[in-house]
Design a protein around this motif. Sequence first.
Motif, PDB file in Angstrom:
ATOM      1  N   ALA A 102      -7.377 122.095 -29.212  1.00  0.00           N
ATOM      2  CA  ALA A 102      -7.200 122.264 -30.663  1.00  0.00           C
ATOM      3  C   ALA A 102      -7.099 123.720 -31.079  1.00  0.00           C
ATOM      4  CB  ALA A 102      -8.355 121.595 -31.404  1.00  0.00           C
ATOM      5  N   ASN A 103      -7.433 124.641 -30.176  1.00  0.00           N
ATOM      6  CA  ASN A 103      -7.312 126.075 -30.446  1.00  0.00           C
ATOM      7  C   ASN A 103      -5.951 126.637 -30.045  1.00  0.00           C
ATOM      8  OD1 ASN A 103     -10.572 125.950 -29.404  1.00  0.00           O
ATOM      9  ND2 ASN A 103     -10.131 126.862 -31.386  1.00  0.00           N
ATOM     10  N   VAL A 104      -5.029 125.770 -29.612  1.00  0.00           N
ATOM     11  CA  VAL A 104      -3.756 126.230 -29.042  1.00  0.00           C
ATOM     12  C   VAL A 104      -2.575 125.547 -29.719  1.00  0.00           C
ATOM     13  CG1 VAL A 104      -2.354 126.387 -26.943  1.00  0.00           C
ATOM     14  CG2 VAL A 104      -4.848 126.641 -26.801  1.00  0.00           C
ATOM     15  N   LEU A 105      -1.555 126.337 -30.065  1.00  0.00           N
ATOM     16  CA  LEU A 105      -0.266 125.814 -30.525  1.00  0.00           C
ATOM     17  C   LEU A 105       0.818 126.340 -29.597  1.00  0.00           C
ATOM     18  CD1 LEU A 105       1.786 124.514 -32.487  1.00  0.00           C
ATOM     19  CD2 LEU A 105       1.610 126.588 -33.889  1.00  0.00           C
ATOM     20  N   ILE A 106       1.581 125.443 -28.987  1.00  0.00           N
ATOM     21  CA  ILE A 106       2.692 125.831 -28.115  1.00  0.00           C
ATOM     22  C   ILE A 106       3.935 126.043 -28.984  1.00  0.00           C
ATOM     23  CG2 ILE A 106       4.081 125.209 -26.111  1.00  0.00           C
ATOM     24  CD1 ILE A 106       1.070 125.568 -25.547  1.00  0.00           C
ATOM     25  N   THR A 107       4.585 127.191 -28.809  1.00  0.00           N
ATOM     26  CA  THR A 107       5.703 127.583 -29.678  1.00  0.00           C
ATOM     27  C   THR A 107       6.980 127.834 -28.887  1.00  0.00           C
ATOM     28  OG1 THR A 107       5.096 129.927 -29.501  1.00  0.00           O
ATOM     29  CG2 THR A 107       4.102 128.657 -31.299  1.00  0.00           C
ATOM     30  N   ASN A 108       8.075 127.884 -29.615  1.00  0.00           N
ATOM     31  CA  ASN A 108       9.373 128.186 -29.005  1.00  0.00           C
ATOM     32  C   ASN A 108       9.476 129.691 -28.753  1.00  0.00           C
ATOM     33  OD1 ASN A 108      11.251 125.613 -29.053  1.00  0.00           O
ATOM     34  ND2 ASN A 108      10.027 125.571 -30.927  1.00  0.00           N
ATOM     35  N   GLY A 109       8.871 130.112 -27.668  1.00  0.00           N
ATOM     36  CA  GLY A 109       8.840 131.528 -27.330  1.00  0.00           C
ATOM     37  C   GLY A 109       7.784 132.271 -28.117  1.00  0.00           C
ATOM     38  N   GLY A 110       7.539 133.515 -27.707  1.00  0.00           N
ATOM     39  CA  GLY A 110       6.539 134.331 -28.383  1.00  0.00           C
ATOM     40  C   GLY A 110       6.905 134.646 -29.815  1.00  0.00           C
ATOM     41  N   LYS A 111       8.192 134.730 -30.111  1.00  0.00           N
ATOM     42  CA  LYS A 111       8.597 135.098 -31.474  1.00  0.00           C
ATOM     43  C   LYS A 111       8.196 134.042 -32.493  1.00  0.00           C
ATOM     44  CE  LYS A 111      12.284 138.408 -30.599  1.00  0.00           C
ATOM     45  NZ  LYS A 111      13.693 138.788 -30.812  1.00  0.00           N
ATOM     46  N   GLN A 112       8.276 132.770 -32.122  1.00  0.00           N
ATOM     47  CA  GLN A 112       7.845 131.750 -33.072  1.00  0.00           C
ATOM     48  C   GLN A 112       6.335 131.824 -33.278  1.00  0.00           C
ATOM     49  OE1 GLN A 112       8.425 127.503 -32.218  1.00  0.00           O
ATOM     50  NE2 GLN A 112       8.862 127.171 -34.383  1.00  0.00           N
ATOM     51  N   ALA A 113       5.601 132.202 -32.244  1.00  0.00           N
ATOM     52  CA  ALA A 113       4.156 132.392 -32.406  1.00  0.00           C
ATOM     53  C   ALA A 113       3.873 133.517 -33.397  1.00  0.00           C
ATOM     54  CB  ALA A 113       3.515 132.694 -31.052  1.00  0.00           C
ATOM     55  N   ARG A 255      11.759 129.769 -23.123  1.00  0.00           N
ATOM     56  CA  ARG A 255      11.308 129.727 -24.507  1.00  0.00           C
ATOM     57  C   ARG A 255      10.002 128.955 -24.685  1.00  0.00           C
ATOM     58  NH1 ARG A 255      12.062 133.479 -25.313  1.00  0.00           N
ATOM     59  NH2 ARG A 255      11.906 133.380 -27.575  1.00  0.00           N
ATOM     60  N   VAL A 256       8.952 129.455 -24.056  1.00  0.00           N
ATOM     61  CA  VAL A 256       7.627 128.874 -24.252  1.00  0.00           C
ATOM     62  C   VAL A 256       6.626 129.996 -24.527  1.00  0.00           C
ATOM     63  CG1 VAL A 256       5.774 127.437 -23.327  1.00  0.00           C
ATOM     64  CG2 VAL A 256       8.150 126.976 -22.669  1.00  0.00           C
ATOM     65  N   GLY A 257       6.040 129.956 -25.709  1.00  0.00           N
ATOM     66  CA  GLY A 257       4.972 130.880 -26.062  1.00  0.00           C
ATOM     67  C   GLY A 257       3.831 130.083 -26.644  1.00  0.00           C
ATOM     68  N   TRP A 258       2.810 130.773 -27.155  1.00  0.00           N
ATOM     69  CA  TRP A 258       1.712 130.078 -27.814  1.00  0.00           C
ATOM     70  C   TRP A 258       0.925 131.025 -28.700  1.00  0.00           C
ATOM     71  CZ3 TRP A 258       1.917 129.946 -22.307  1.00  0.00           C
ATOM     72  CH2 TRP A 258       1.121 130.886 -21.647  1.00  0.00           C
ATOM     73  N   MET A 259       0.213 130.440 -29.630  1.00  0.00           N
ATOM     74  CA  MET A 259      -0.786 131.168 -30.410  1.00  0.00           C
ATOM     75  C   MET A 259      -2.123 130.466 -30.200  1.00  0.00           C
ATOM     76  SD  MET A 259       0.330 130.120 -34.336  1.00  0.00           S
ATOM     77  CE  MET A 259      -1.203 130.665 -35.105  1.00  0.00           C
ATOM     78  N   VAL A 260      -3.177 131.251 -30.107  1.00  0.00           N
ATOM     79  CA  VAL A 260      -4.517 130.738 -29.845  1.00  0.00           C
ATOM     80  C   VAL A 260      -5.443 131.304 -30.913  1.00  0.00           C
ATOM     81  CG1 VAL A 260      -6.421 130.637 -28.191  1.00  0.00           C
ATOM     82  CG2 VAL A 260      -4.052 130.683 -27.364  1.00  0.00           C
ATOM     83  N   GLY A 261      -6.270 130.454 -31.505  1.00  0.00           N
ATOM     84  CA  GLY A 261      -7.166 130.939 -32.541  1.00  0.00           C
ATOM     85  C   GLY A 261      -8.074 129.844 -33.069  1.00  0.00           C
ATOM     86  N   PRO A 262      -8.758 130.103 -34.182  1.00  0.00           N
ATOM     87  CA  PRO A 262      -9.634 129.105 -34.797  1.00  0.00           C
ATOM     88  C   PRO A 262      -8.859 127.835 -35.149  1.00  0.00           C
ATOM     89  CG  PRO A 262     -10.027 131.276 -35.734  1.00  0.00           C
ATOM     90  CD  PRO A 262      -8.804 131.400 -34.893  1.00  0.00           C
TER      91      PRO A 262
END
Length: 404
Positions: A102-113, A255-262
Amino acid sequence: MTAPSSRISDRIGSIAESATLAVDAKAKAMKAAGEDVIGFGAGEPDFPTPDYIVSAAIEAAQQPRFHRYSPAAGLPELRRAVAQKTTRDSGYVIDGEPLAPANVLITNGGKQAVYNTFATLLDPGDEVIVPTPFWTTYPEAIKLAGGVPVDIFAGPEQGYKVTLDQLESVLTERTKVLVFVSPSNPTGAVYSPEAVREIGRWAAEKGLWVVTDEIYEHLTYDDAEFTSIAALPELADQVVILNGVAKTYAMTGWRVGWMVGPTDIIKAASNLQSHATSNVANVSQMAALAAVEGSLEAVEKMKTAFDRRRRAIVSGLNAVEGFSCPTPEGAFYVYVDVREALGREIGGQTPQTSAELAEIILEQAKVAVVPGEAFGPSGFLRLSYALGDEDLERGLQRIQELLA
């Protein structure tokens, strides 16, 4: 009814083109036209994606379940693997507990993150401190979200690293976010563990969010070490990590990136992504899973080559009159101070800016470099050394001959 003044909205019309991609595109167009152009522009490893990752993608492509929509936030197995990897490599925990899917969102590359993060955190008028030189996408994503990028320039005399005094000098009541990048694109600068902790504590004391880009975490050299600002317990609830597989595993095209956070931030950003793009391509996600869960052996081999090229490019550029090239400690870029080369005749022309110098180098030496204007003030050039050894040597020779 009064006709609109432009067919393009002000918001989109104000976006600056990605200078790095523009340089790369021009170099490729010249190559397609038959010209022998050597490209130092794009930050793209010249190595193929490791075989075990490609094999995982082939296997996934043959499974019908991956031919369908999947959760917008990412495949559960990949979100879990990224959570585990981030806790392990960055030391990021929340309330003393390891990260969860739940702390992770997989995005279309780092730029979408990057875009998702600023769109989720910022309201119109919120200020974001952006240490400069910066990656060209940060200020554009901030402005698209209604935020105001606030640049603070750290030059070569301070190792391209901002100080607490500089950060304090631009702090206002509207400041909401600090962007922190180490190792850095475009400079290759790596902050010491002590400096990371000092800046992190300052941000926590001021109540700021920290957006930290860690995509070059595995690419450090000599005695430099990657230290995540997210490891500070006092920042746990006000930090977002940006990362992906592109640079570490030579997977820019996947094209795989992610953002991690609360979890509240990730949930909101996932909602945004559900309307923007939905899920990342499943085959690419399974390739990323193989990368994240696999060995770093192939990465170490690439890093050895990058280190060799790093030393060669620093030596070659410092041999050019008017160039001063500090030795980078991370990533795969050099950021060259060319201010002493400006204002003198080069190839029959007299460049006054690094943009003009980059144009002369491309047109006359057939070498593509990115001018400092893409990342902050004029007077600098960024060169990526993530290209083959032979091309690197030939490109350096051409630059040396043009500026001799």
